[in-house]
Motif scaffolding. Structure first.
Motif, PDB file in Angstrom:
ATOM      1  N   GLN A 191      -1.012 -27.290  41.994  1.00  0.00           N
ATOM      2  CA  GLN A 191      -1.854 -28.124  42.855  1.00  0.00           C
ATOM      3  C   GLN A 191      -2.310 -29.380  42.117  1.00  0.00           C
ATOM      4  OE1 GLN A 191      -5.471 -26.201  44.083  1.00  0.00           O
ATOM      5  NE2 GLN A 191      -5.965 -27.756  45.605  1.00  0.00           N
ATOM      6  N   ARG A 192      -2.766 -29.235  40.895  1.00  0.00           N
ATOM      7  CA  ARG A 192      -3.279 -30.381  40.137  1.00  0.00           C
ATOM      8  C   ARG A 192      -2.181 -31.379  39.785  1.00  0.00           C
ATOM      9  NH1 ARG A 192      -7.705 -28.040  35.735  1.00  0.00           N
ATOM     10  NH2 ARG A 192      -9.402 -27.761  37.229  1.00  0.00           N
TER      11      ARG A 192
ATOM     12  N   ARG B 261       9.659 -24.619  35.263  1.00  0.00           N
ATOM     13  CA  ARG B 261      10.797 -25.293  34.625  1.00  0.00           C
ATOM     14  C   ARG B 261      10.326 -26.225  33.511  1.00  0.00           C
ATOM     15  NH1 ARG B 261      13.769 -29.683  34.223  1.00  0.00           N
ATOM     16  NH2 ARG B 261      12.266 -30.961  35.376  1.00  0.00           N
ATOM     17  N   ARG B 262       9.295 -26.991  33.794  1.00  0.00           N
ATOM     18  CA  ARG B 262       8.811 -27.949  32.790  1.00  0.00           C
ATOM     19  C   ARG B 262       8.201 -27.246  31.576  1.00  0.00           C
ATOM     20  NH1 ARG B 262       6.728 -33.667  35.182  1.00  0.00           N
ATOM     21  NH2 ARG B 262       8.211 -33.850  36.916  1.00  0.00           N
ATOM     22  N   HIS B 263       7.505 -26.158  31.828  1.00  0.00           N
ATOM     23  CA  HIS B 263       6.901 -25.439  30.701  1.00  0.00           C
ATOM     24  C   HIS B 263       7.964 -24.792  29.826  1.00  0.00           C
ATOM     25  CE1 HIS B 263       4.771 -21.999  28.734  1.00  0.00           C
ATOM     26  NE2 HIS B 263       3.921 -22.978  28.462  1.00  0.00           N
ATOM     27  N   SER B 264       9.033 -24.320  30.436  1.00  0.00           N
ATOM     28  CA  SER B 264      10.042 -23.574  29.688  1.00  0.00           C
ATOM     29  C   SER B 264      11.195 -24.437  29.173  1.00  0.00           C
ATOM     30  CB  SER B 264      10.610 -22.439  30.556  1.00  0.00           C
ATOM     31  OG  SER B 264      11.199 -22.952  31.737  1.00  0.00           O
ATOM     32  N   GLN B 265      11.205 -25.716  29.506  1.00  0.00           N
ATOM     33  CA  GLN B 265      12.336 -26.543  29.063  1.00  0.00           C
ATOM     34  C   GLN B 265      12.092 -27.191  27.705  1.00  0.00           C
ATOM     35  OE1 GLN B 265      13.075 -29.872  31.654  1.00  0.00           O
ATOM     36  NE2 GLN B 265      11.177 -30.921  31.142  1.00  0.00           N
TER      37      GLN B 265
ATOM     38  N   GLU C 172       2.679 -33.915  29.803  1.00  0.00           N
ATOM     39  CA  GLU C 172       1.385 -34.481  30.207  1.00  0.00           C
ATOM     40  C   GLU C 172       0.993 -34.092  31.631  1.00  0.00           C
ATOM     41  OE1 GLU C 172       0.894 -38.632  29.563  1.00  0.00           O
ATOM     42  OE2 GLU C 172       1.577 -38.557  27.484  1.00  0.00           O
ATOM     43  N   GLN C 173       1.963 -33.931  32.504  1.00  0.00           N
ATOM     44  CA  GLN C 173       1.660 -33.595  33.891  1.00  0.00           C
ATOM     45  C   GLN C 173       1.140 -32.157  34.029  1.00  0.00           C
ATOM     46  OE1 GLN C 173       4.749 -35.087  36.378  1.00  0.00           O
ATOM     47  NE2 GLN C 173       3.613 -34.807  38.279  1.00  0.00           N
ATOM     48  N   LEU C 174       1.390 -31.324  33.020  1.00  0.00           N
ATOM     49  CA  LEU C 174       0.919 -29.932  33.047  1.00  0.00           C
ATOM     50  C   LEU C 174      -0.397 -29.750  32.290  1.00  0.00           C
ATOM     51  CD1 LEU C 174       4.234 -27.936  32.427  1.00  0.00           C
ATOM     52  CD2 LEU C 174       3.267 -28.735  34.598  1.00  0.00           C
ATOM     53  N   ALA C 175      -0.846 -30.796  31.601  1.00  0.00           N
ATOM     54  CA  ALA C 175      -2.083 -30.688  30.814  1.00  0.00           C
ATOM     55  C   ALA C 175      -3.261 -30.377  31.731  1.00  0.00           C
ATOM     56  CB  ALA C 175      -2.327 -31.982  30.059  1.00  0.00           C
ATOM     57  N   THR C 176      -4.015 -29.337  31.382  1.00  0.00           N
ATOM     58  CA  THR C 176      -5.120 -28.866  32.220  1.00  0.00           C
ATOM     59  C   THR C 176      -6.282 -28.414  31.348  1.00  0.00           C
ATOM     60  OG1 THR C 176      -3.482 -28.038  33.798  1.00  0.00           O
ATOM     61  CG2 THR C 176      -5.736 -27.290  34.093  1.00  0.00           C
TER      62      THR C 176
ATOM     63  N   ALA D  72      -3.916 -25.095  27.693  1.00  0.00           N
ATOM     64  CA  ALA D  72      -5.235 -25.717  27.581  1.00  0.00           C
ATOM     65  C   ALA D  72      -5.013 -27.143  27.091  1.00  0.00           C
ATOM     66  CB  ALA D  72      -6.124 -24.954  26.611  1.00  0.00           C
ATOM     67  N   GLU D  73      -5.390 -28.110  27.931  1.00  0.00           N
ATOM     68  CA  GLU D  73      -5.083 -29.518  27.644  1.00  0.00           C
ATOM     69  C   GLU D  73      -3.565 -29.643  27.441  1.00  0.00           C
ATOM     70  OE1 GLU D  73      -7.315 -31.594  28.215  1.00  0.00           O
ATOM     71  OE2 GLU D  73      -9.154 -30.409  28.052  1.00  0.00           O
ATOM     72  N   ARG D  74      -3.114 -30.157  26.283  1.00  0.00           N
ATOM     73  CA  ARG D  74      -1.678 -30.277  26.045  1.00  0.00           C
ATOM     74  C   ARG D  74      -1.176 -29.210  25.073  1.00  0.00           C
ATOM     75  NH1 ARG D  74       1.050 -35.801  25.097  1.00  0.00           N
ATOM     76  NH2 ARG D  74       2.793 -34.487  25.753  1.00  0.00           N
ATOM     77  N   GLN D  75      -1.953 -28.139  24.945  1.00  0.00           N
ATOM     78  CA  GLN D  75      -1.565 -27.024  24.095  1.00  0.00           C
ATOM     79  C   GLN D  75      -1.058 -25.873  24.954  1.00  0.00           C
ATOM     80  OE1 GLN D  75      -4.730 -26.758  20.601  1.00  0.00           O
ATOM     81  NE2 GLN D  75      -5.728 -26.927  22.586  1.00  0.00           N
ATOM     82  N   THR D  76      -0.224 -25.039  24.359  1.00  0.00           N
ATOM     83  CA  THR D  76       0.186 -23.809  25.007  1.00  0.00           C
ATOM     84  C   THR D  76       0.161 -22.703  23.956  1.00  0.00           C
ATOM     85  OG1 THR D  76       1.885 -22.728  26.362  1.00  0.00           O
ATOM     86  CG2 THR D  76       2.665 -24.183  24.604  1.00  0.00           C
ATOM     87  N   ALA D  77       0.004 -21.472  24.400  1.00  0.00           N
ATOM     88  CA  ALA D  77      -0.080 -20.349  23.470  1.00  0.00           C
ATOM     89  C   ALA D  77       0.129 -19.057  24.229  1.00  0.00           C
ATOM     90  CB  ALA D  77      -1.444 -20.328  22.768  1.00  0.00           C
ATOM     91  N   ALA D  78       0.355 -17.982  23.469  1.00  0.00           N
ATOM     92  CA  ALA D  78       0.447 -16.637  24.034  1.00  0.00           C
ATOM     93  C   ALA D  78      -0.554 -15.759  23.297  1.00  0.00           C
ATOM     94  CB  ALA D  78       1.862 -16.084  23.885  1.00  0.00           C
TER      95      ALA D  78
END
Length: 234
Positions: A109-110, A120-124, A146-150, A168-174
């Motif tokens: 949505q955002r 697709r964008r997160h996994s590419q 940048e479009q996924l930054a939240t 979180a923002e432009r970071q990702t983690a598990a």
């Protein structure tokens, strides 16, 4: 690059190599880490790398602050970056689904993208592991599209399932273990990210790279994943 040394404690100095977070920082951070470990030798208590800094904790019985600063200056003299690709590359299978990744719809949505495009964008992208922290084996990676930054959630969850993948923002983690957390969850991985029997405990180390690979629910289960919905685990 103009390194700056900052005092953290009587036996701890912070080496600030950069002011801005960037993927290109890592080869320099790895080179500085190696040189500092070699320079301090047994007088080094701990060395903690982050996005732009290295925290040097040294044995005050072996070195005084002046000697520690001199060792840092020597280690950084004529520093050259480590070759790219010197770290390990990890592929983490991820089941992207609203039942285990409730913020998938929010990110869509955002960003104005379809859920499938968010996935697709997160996994590419191949992400750089910048630092470990927060919880054992928790690897901070970036940089996300940048479009996924939240922003982080306004109210963190009291319980996030192990394996939960978030942004979180432009970071990702598990998340390696069950813990509280305020990241936007988009899926779950069956990978064992923290293991007391593993050398170094964490699957990933700063300088490694990570690629998330979307898998089906069946593949996720076959790999040992827990598909219990997040709400049922709370």
């Amino acid at each position: 690059m103009k390194p700056r040394i900052e005092v953290v404690a009587i036996d701890c100095l912070m080496v600030r190599l950069f002011e801005v977070i960037a993927e290109d920082n890592m080869p320099w951070m790895l080179a500085a880490t190696r040189r500092l470990r070699e320079g301090f030798g047994p007088a080094l208590v701990d060395l903690v790398p982050s996005y732009t800094t290295l925290m040097v904790h040294y044995d005050l019985l072996a070195l005084d602050p002046g000697q520690a600063r001199a060792l840092i200056d020597q280690a950084l003299k004529e520093l050259q970056p480590e070759p790219k690709g010197s770290g390990r590359c990890h592929v983490l299978p991820v089941w992207y689904d609203l039942s285990v990744g409730p913020e998938l719809a929010l990110l869509a949505q955002r960003s104005g993208l379809a859920v499938e495009e968010v996935i697709r964008r997160h996994s590419q992208h191949e992400y750089q592991v910048f630092a470990l922290g927060f919880a054992p084996g928790f690897a901070f990676m970036g940089l996300v599209d940048e479009q996924l930054a939240t922003p982080r959630l306004n109210t963190p969850r009291k319980r996030v399932a192990a394996g939960s993948v978030g942004i979180a923002e432009r970071q990702t983690a598990a998340y390696p273990v069950v813990s509280p957390g305020g990241w936007n969850l988009i899926g779950r991985t069956p990978a064992k990210l923290f293991d007391r029997e593993r050398d170094g405990y964490s699957l990933m180390q700063p300088g490694d790279t990570v690629r998330y690979e979307a898998v089906s629910h069946r593949e996720f289960i076959n790999l040992g994943g827990d598909d219990t919905p997040l709400e049922a685990q709370a």
